[in-house]
Write an enzyme that holds these catalytic residues in place. Structure first.
Site, PDB file in Angstrom:
ATOM      1  N   LYS A 219      31.883  35.784  34.959  1.00  0.00           N
ATOM      2  CA  LYS A 219      32.178  35.876  36.399  1.00  0.00           C
ATOM      3  C   LYS A 219      32.283  34.455  36.932  1.00  0.00           C
ATOM      4  O   LYS A 219      31.306  33.694  36.882  1.00  0.00           O
ATOM      5  CB  LYS A 219      31.069  36.605  37.165  1.00  0.00           C
ATOM      6  CG  LYS A 219      30.585  37.872  36.525  1.00  0.00           C
ATOM      7  CD  LYS A 219      31.595  38.998  36.573  1.00  0.00           C
ATOM      8  CE  LYS A 219      31.226  40.035  35.514  1.00  0.00           C
ATOM      9  NZ  LYS A 219      32.124  41.136  35.406  1.00  0.00           N
ATOM     10  N   GLY A 220      33.436  34.114  37.420  1.00  0.00           N
ATOM     11  CA  GLY A 220      33.682  32.754  37.880  1.00  0.00           C
ATOM     12  C   GLY A 220      34.170  31.903  36.725  1.00  0.00           C
ATOM     13  O   GLY A 220      33.620  30.835  36.442  1.00  0.00           O
ATOM     14  N   ARG A 221      35.179  32.423  36.041  1.00  0.00           N
ATOM     15  CA  ARG A 221      35.718  31.709  34.871  1.00  0.00           C
ATOM     16  C   ARG A 221      36.542  30.504  35.309  1.00  0.00           C
ATOM     17  O   ARG A 221      37.065  30.455  36.417  1.00  0.00           O
ATOM     18  CB  ARG A 221      36.642  32.644  34.067  1.00  0.00           C
ATOM     19  CG  ARG A 221      35.928  33.750  33.361  1.00  0.00           C
ATOM     20  CD  ARG A 221      36.871  34.421  32.360  1.00  0.00           C
ATOM     21  NE  ARG A 221      36.126  35.391  31.581  1.00  0.00           N
ATOM     22  CZ  ARG A 221      36.045  36.688  31.895  1.00  0.00           C
ATOM     23  NH1 ARG A 221      36.667  37.155  32.951  1.00  0.00           N
ATOM     24  NH2 ARG A 221      35.332  37.487  31.148  1.00  0.00           N
ATOM     25  N   LYS A 222      36.709  29.595  34.355  1.00  0.00           N
ATOM     26  CA  LYS A 222      37.601  28.449  34.607  1.00  0.00           C
ATOM     27  C   LYS A 222      38.927  28.754  33.902  1.00  0.00           C
ATOM     28  O   LYS A 222      38.939  29.071  32.713  1.00  0.00           O
ATOM     29  CB  LYS A 222      37.013  27.170  33.999  1.00  0.00           C
ATOM     30  CG  LYS A 222      35.591  26.882  34.452  1.00  0.00           C
ATOM     31  CD  LYS A 222      35.567  26.067  35.743  1.00  0.00           C
ATOM     32  CE  LYS A 222      34.148  25.694  36.106  1.00  0.00           C
ATOM     33  NZ  LYS A 222      33.719  26.115  37.410  1.00  0.00           N
TER      34      LYS A 222
ATOM     35  N   THR B  37      30.418  42.147  41.098  1.00  0.00           N
ATOM     36  CA  THR B  37      29.150  41.827  40.416  1.00  0.00           C
ATOM     37  C   THR B  37      28.300  40.907  41.273  1.00  0.00           C
ATOM     38  O   THR B  37      27.067  41.040  41.297  1.00  0.00           O
ATOM     39  CB  THR B  37      29.435  41.159  39.050  1.00  0.00           C
ATOM     40  OG1 THR B  37      30.495  41.861  38.412  1.00  0.00           O
ATOM     41  CG2 THR B  37      28.213  41.177  38.152  1.00  0.00           C
TER      42      THR B  37
ATOM     43  N   LYS C 286      37.407  42.762  39.709  1.00  0.00           N
ATOM     44  CA  LYS C 286      37.672  41.326  39.838  1.00  0.00           C
ATOM     45  C   LYS C 286      37.744  40.843  41.292  1.00  0.00           C
ATOM     46  O   LYS C 286      38.439  39.883  41.608  1.00  0.00           O
ATOM     47  CB  LYS C 286      38.983  40.914  39.108  1.00  0.00           C
ATOM     48  CG  LYS C 286      39.102  41.384  37.689  1.00  0.00           C
ATOM     49  CD  LYS C 286      37.874  41.213  36.854  1.00  0.00           C
ATOM     50  CE  LYS C 286      37.459  39.801  36.557  1.00  0.00           C
ATOM     51  NZ  LYS C 286      36.190  39.764  35.763  1.00  0.00           N
TER      52      LYS C 286
ATOM     53  N   GLY D  69      34.746  40.438  43.021  1.00  0.00           N
ATOM     54  CA  GLY D  69      33.418  39.917  43.342  1.00  0.00           C
ATOM     55  C   GLY D  69      32.367  41.013  43.379  1.00  0.00           C
ATOM     56  O   GLY D  69      31.286  40.822  43.958  1.00  0.00           O
TER      57      GLY D  69
HETATM   58  N1  LIG Z   1      29.035  34.129  43.467  1.00  0.00           N
HETATM   59  C1  LIG Z   1      29.954  34.414  42.547  1.00  0.00           C
HETATM   60  N2  LIG Z   1      29.797  34.085  41.284  1.00  0.00           N
HETATM   61  C2  LIG Z   1      30.740  34.348  40.370  1.00  0.00           C
HETATM   62  N3  LIG Z   1      31.885  34.964  40.653  1.00  0.00           N
HETATM   63  C3  LIG Z   1      32.087  35.343  41.922  1.00  0.00           C
HETATM   64  C4  LIG Z   1      31.146  35.074  42.913  1.00  0.00           C
HETATM   65  N4  LIG Z   1      31.627  35.552  44.074  1.00  0.00           N
HETATM   66  C5  LIG Z   1      32.823  36.078  43.823  1.00  0.00           C
HETATM   67  N5  LIG Z   1      33.112  35.943  42.515  1.00  0.00           N
HETATM   68  C6  LIG Z   1      34.339  36.401  41.928  1.00  0.00           C
HETATM   69  O1  LIG Z   1      34.048  37.595  41.226  1.00  0.00           O
HETATM   70  C7  LIG Z   1      35.065  37.718  40.244  1.00  0.00           C
HETATM   71  C8  LIG Z   1      34.645  38.767  39.273  1.00  0.00           C
HETATM   72  O2  LIG Z   1      34.745  39.981  39.968  1.00  0.00           O
HETATM   73  P1  LIG Z   1      33.950  41.251  39.564  1.00  0.00           P
HETATM   74  O3  LIG Z   1      32.516  40.957  39.461  1.00  0.00           O
HETATM   75  O4  LIG Z   1      34.323  42.293  40.531  1.00  0.00           O
HETATM   76  O5  LIG Z   1      34.536  41.544  38.133  1.00  0.00           O
HETATM   77  S1  LIG Z   1      34.400  42.915  37.315  1.00  0.00           S
HETATM   78  O6  LIG Z   1      35.409  43.789  37.800  1.00  0.00           O
HETATM   79  O7  LIG Z   1      33.059  43.395  37.476  1.00  0.00           O
HETATM   80  O8  LIG Z   1      34.655  42.497  35.931  1.00  0.00           O
HETATM   81  C9  LIG Z   1      35.207  36.358  39.689  1.00  0.00           C
HETATM   82  O9  LIG Z   1      36.516  36.242  39.170  1.00  0.00           O
HETATM   83  P2  LIG Z   1      36.949  35.034  38.220  1.00  0.00           P
HETATM   84  O10 LIG Z   1      36.825  33.814  39.080  1.00  0.00           O
HETATM   85  O11 LIG Z   1      38.345  35.311  37.845  1.00  0.00           O
HETATM   86  O12 LIG Z   1      36.016  35.013  37.068  1.00  0.00           O
HETATM   87  C10 LIG Z   1      34.942  35.463  40.883  1.00  0.00           C
HETATM   88  O13 LIG Z   1      36.103  34.925  41.422  1.00  0.00           O
END
Ligand SMILES: Nc1ncnc2c1ncn2[C@@H]1O[C@H](COP(=O)(O)OS(=O)(=O)O)[C@@H](OP(=O)(O)O)[C@H]1O
Length: 916
Positions: free
Chosen positions: A868-871, A653, A649, A651
């Site tokens: 990824k990037g939930r609300k 991905t 979580k 970033g």
């Molecule tokens: N460009 C972009 N797009 C979408 N999300 C982004 C991006 N950059 C960083 N993030 C942040 O990445 C968070 C998810 O982290 P991970 O990819 O490491 O998650 S996981 O461990 O693989 O499940 C995700 O967490 P959440 O916001 O809680 O969904 C994002 O805050």
């Protein structure tokens, strides 16, 4: 209280730049021991004459009555000589009366039980000089799997002696050189003394024969040394309490190596001779035979029971190069640690003859060789309880010799019941070379049928592969067919993790097959005659009589020796070697040699070394021997060059996706279960083996510039991953993303809810992070997984014990979100990716998503998936406060780790630190 102060002192003292302060601390805490501090470290060789014991005709180990001013011991004998105890105490500045009376009664000055002795970790600290004898000493210790810490005696900063929680680290301390020990600085001496007394730790001191000491008395103690002696016919003292593995009271007839032995003289009852030897050039001064014998006998290892100053020491008058010293050092460690660091006396020995029936005409077994094997087996049974030769056969080669040798083959089958048998490979083919599993199966079945047809009594559950092929690196087909066709439970190899050094060979368990390390017995396929032995028979005898073979038997509780058929024919090297080696071991040690069938032997091994059950996969391409037994279609160009470790979580991905936009960078194919993550190094997938892992990656054989990477976000906080990654990918570049740990925890919780995790739906975020030890287990488990990965400093430090800081890049997770182009520039620079890709035009901020997304055709953004990037609602204020406090300590350490690594401090961390 004094003890803990001492520990504090000893720990602090070894921190760079603290020497002066440390001295002060010690002086303060050591008031009760002040008398000791006044004692001279060493008495430098005086200009006046040494007490000339020999010319004055002193008998045995008594010394001249010309004594140091402080110790007035006279002519007393020690326990070894059955005399009276010391009649005059050393002059102490404090506690004189009490100590005096005790000494008069013949009691030790120091009684350990009276003091508060603290526990130690069990490590062995060795102060080396980097000489050959030092390396030999280190080999001995490592062969016995002691946890050794090496320090250079002349280094200005010594390692810390205690842990952060004030537990002592070292259970015994060894000096390679008597001279260096004697010349320690006063600060080092004092710290060492305090540590040894507080933790009841003894010291072993060897003599470096090539370095002459410029003193003749050990400190101010009544222990005198003579140098440059040539000695012979050593014997270990029966009444000394040190020998355990070493058999005492058996004289070894022969010269001791070298002509620079140090011998010891004393008349004090704290000193007990452990080993004595005769002068090689006897003294002629005294004519009475008894007197002469006494005069010519010298103490070359002496034990100081610590009656003088509370510290036990064992002095060796030479390096560890002689076999008796090699065994005595083990006994010394066992004795000084009161058995804490000692192995059993049992030694399990299995002799495999891998390739019965395999050999050219002229070196195969004849009927008389079989008779000799049966005869010698009987003789060895007298030396090794339950002994049997363990024969591995390759049926195809039966009757492939001349007439006499074919009669030998038939004789072997007639006498088969005398031996244990195990299947080798039908035609001695190496399993990894076979193109198909079906072919391997066919060969195994043929060999099995041979056993049935010829009534061979197979010992269930054990096999060995020709040339160790397929055992390590693991060849899946071999393991599965061994189970299917033979029900194999145990095998052995010389190759894990590497052939050399031999003492580092280990075992592992894979697919329920116990793989044992094999030992070298210095007989090889090509060594068929005494004359072909490297160095001839004298060299062979050398290895048996205290040399490599003897050392192997002493070092390894479980010994599996590989030999070959032809070693038992010709002039019968193998039967000679083993019989004499076992005789030698039984003569000079108390070890109990015995043989168990292979599977119980394997069980015994893993009972002794349970920590070895889990394999540690290395890179076969770094060892040409391993490459030789690795199938051609496997290649290590598939192995990733870099890993994104996580944590989850942060970033990972986004970084994974952005990196793959570069043409020169590829990642793994997706996994059915864990999608883009392979999750190899952290969990059970690791037991699927290296082939399983490699299968995720494209071969890089023809495109050498492609950079392969893998991201599995839970590697970061896995206890196992660092050492596993180190073993397979020692040069890998590692990327860690650091996001505010509180935000990370919150994002993880939301992730769990989105995946309908029962507990996270049931409990609020605040419930999770504030769960108490008595909260429901489900909640506590959730809390652990939510909060633990955010202890960045803790996990980072674990990675840094295995990898250099140059291999690690810590990427600010906020930067990845808000300025991904800059983040990607930094990542490419770290990975040395060429050409550098400018991401500023390739990533565009997507208002709806609220994140930067890759730009696709028609300038449209192709954002990461909805996971990824939930609300979700922001974290509540109390939770944020709670987490701020929860991570405070770790964040503080993180900032100093980053500083040390010369890495920038992210803004979120600076914000946290402001509150301190
Ligand atoms: N460009 C972009 N797009 C979408 N999300 C982004 C991006 N950059 C960083 N993030 C942040 O990445 C968070 C998810 O982290 P991970 O990819 O490491 O998650 S996981 O461990 O693989 O499940 C995700 O967490 P959440 O916001 O809680 O969904 C994002 O805050």
């Amino acid at each position: 209280m004094i003890c803990s102060s001492v520990k504090l002192a000893t720990r602090r003292c070894f921190i760079p730049g603290r020497a002066r302060r440390c001295f002060m601390v010690i002086v303060v805490v050591s008031l009760t021991s002040l008398w000791m501090l006044t004692m001279q470290i060493i008495q430098v060789r005086p200009q006046t004459h040494l007490p000339d014991v020999q010319s004055k005709g002193f008998s045995d180990h008594s010394i001249s009555r010309t004594k140091s001013p402080k110790v007035r011991g006279v002519g007393l004998a020690d326990e070894a000589h059955g005399g009276s105890p010391m009649d005059s105490p050393p002059e102490f500045e404090e506690e004189g009366t009490k100590l005096h009376q005790r000494l008069l009664k013949g009691e030790p000055v120091y009684q350990m039980a009276e003091r508060h002795i603290k526990d130690t970790e069990g490590l062995v600290l060795v102060f080396l000089e980097m000489s050959d004898s030092g390396r030999n000493l280190l080999n001995i210790l490592q062969s016995h799997r002691f946890n050794v810490k090496v320090a250079l005696v002349h280094d200005s900063v010594w390692p810390s002696l205690t842990r952060d929680d004030d537990k002592g680290l070292f259970s015994v301390i060894i000096f390679e050189s008597l001279r260096s020990y004697g010349h320690l600085s006063s600060v080092k001496t004092k710290v060492l003394q305090e540590y040894c007394r507080a933790f009841n730790v003894g010291i072993i001191i060897f003599t470096q024969p090539e370095v002459t000491s410029d003193f003749n008395q050990i400190r101010n103690f009544p222990l005198y040394i003579d140098q440059h002696a040539r000695l012979k016919d050593p014997i270990v003292n029966q009444s000394s309490s040190v020998p355990r593995i070493t058999r005492s009271n058996v004289r070894f007839f022969g010269n001791l190596p070298g002509d620079r032995w140090t011998t010891f003289r004393t008349n004090h009852s704290t000193y007990v001779p452990v080993m004595e030897a005769n002068l090689a050039v006897p003294l002629q001064v005294v004519t009475h035979p008894d007197e002469k014998a006494k005069l010519n006998s010298k103490i070359c290892v002496v034990y100081d029971r610590g009656w003088m100053d509370g510290i036990k020491r064992i002095f060796f008058g030479y390096s560890s190069n002689h076999f008796l010293h090699m065994v005595l050092v083990l006994d010394s460690i066992a004795h000084l640690t009161a058995g804490k660091l000692q192995t059993d006396l049992d030694r399990y020995v299995l002799i495999d003859i891998d390739d019965i029936f395999v050999g050219k005409i002229g070196i195969r077994l004849k009927a008389s060789d079989i008779e000799n094997m049966i005869k010698v087996q009987g003789e060895i049974q007298e030396l090794v309880k339950g002994f049997r030769f363990n024969l591995g056969y390759s049926g195809k080669f039966f009757q492939h010799g001349d007439e006499e040798e074919n009669a030998g083959d038939r004789k072997l089958l007639q006498e088969a019941k005398h031996f244990w048998w195990f299947p080798h490979m039908w035609d001695h083919m190496q399993p990894h070379l076979l193109k198909t599993k079906a072919k391997l199966k066919e060969l195994m079945l043929l060999n099995k049928q041979f056993a049935v047809d010829n009534n061979i009594p197979i010992m269930k559950g054990y096999s060995v592969a020709p040339h160790h092929s397929g055992v390590y690196p693991v060849h899946e087909d071999l393991y599965s067919l061994w189970k299917e066709i033979w029900g194999i439970d145990a095998t052995s190899t010389e190759e894990y993790p590497h052939l050399r050094p031999a003492h580092r060979r280990r075992g592992f368990i894979y697919k329920d097959i116990m793989v044992l390390p094999r030992q070298t017995c210095t007989l090889f396929t090509k060594t068929n005659f005494f004359s072909e032995y490297n160095g001839g028979k004298p060299a062979l005898d050398g290895t048996i009589q205290g040399g490599e073979l003897f050392a192997t038997l002493v070092s390894n509780p479980v010994n599996i020796f590989m030999t070959h058929m032809s070693n038992y024919g010709s002039d019968r090297l193998a039967t000679y070697t083993f019989k004499h080696a076992f005789q030698f071991v039984n003569t000079y040690t108390n070890l109990k040699l015995q043989t168990l069938p292979p599977v119980p032997t394997a069980k015994k091994y893993f009972e002794l070394y349970p920590q070895e059950k889990q394999p540690l996969w290395g890179n076969p391409c770094e060892d040409h021997r391993l490459m030789e037994v690795w199938a051609e279609d496997k290649d290590c160009t598939r192995l990733p060059n870099s890993l994104i470790l996580g944590p989850q979580k942060t970033g990972t991905t986004a970084l994974y996706t952005f990196l793959q936009m570069h043409k020169g960078i590829v990642s793994n194919r997706p996994s059915e279960k864990t999608f883009e993550e392979v999750q190899f190094f952290n969990g059970d997938n690791y037991y699927n083996g290296l082939d399983w892992y490699l299968d995720f990656f494209p071969s890089n054989k023809n495109q050498s510039n492609v950079h392969i990477f893998e991201k599995s976000a839970n590697y970061f906080d896995s206890a196992q991953a660092p050492k596993r990654v180190k073993a397979l990918l020692p040069k890998a570049k590692l990327i860690v993303i650091l996001l505010d740990p509180a935000k990370r925890a919150h994002s993880w919780y939301q992730h769990m809810r989105a995946h309908d995790d029962e507990a996270s739906l049931q409990y609020s975020f605040r419930d999770v992070i504030t769960a108490k030890p008595d909260s429901p287990k489900l909640l506590r488990e959730l809390q652990k997984h939510c909060l633990e990965p955010g202890k960045y400093a803790t996990h980072l430090q674990r990675w840094l014990t295995h990898f250099s800081s140059r291999q690690m890049f810590l990427l600010d997770g906020e930067m990845l979100k808000t300025n991904p182009a800059l983040a990607m520039l930094r990542v490419q620079k770290f990975l040395k990716i060429k050409p550098t890709l400018n991401y500023s035009r390739l990533l565009k901020y997507d208002r709806q998503k609220g994140f930067y997304c890759p730009v696709g055709p028609k300038n449209r953004t192709r954002c990461l998936g909805k996971g990824k990037g939930r609300k979700y609602a922001e974290m509540d204020y109390e939770s944020a406060e709670f987490l701020q406090a929860f991570y405070r300590q770790d964040n503080l350490i993180l900032s100093s780790v980053l500083e040390k690594l010369n890495q920038p401090i992210p803004d979120w961390l600076n914000d946290h630190l402001k509150d301190f």
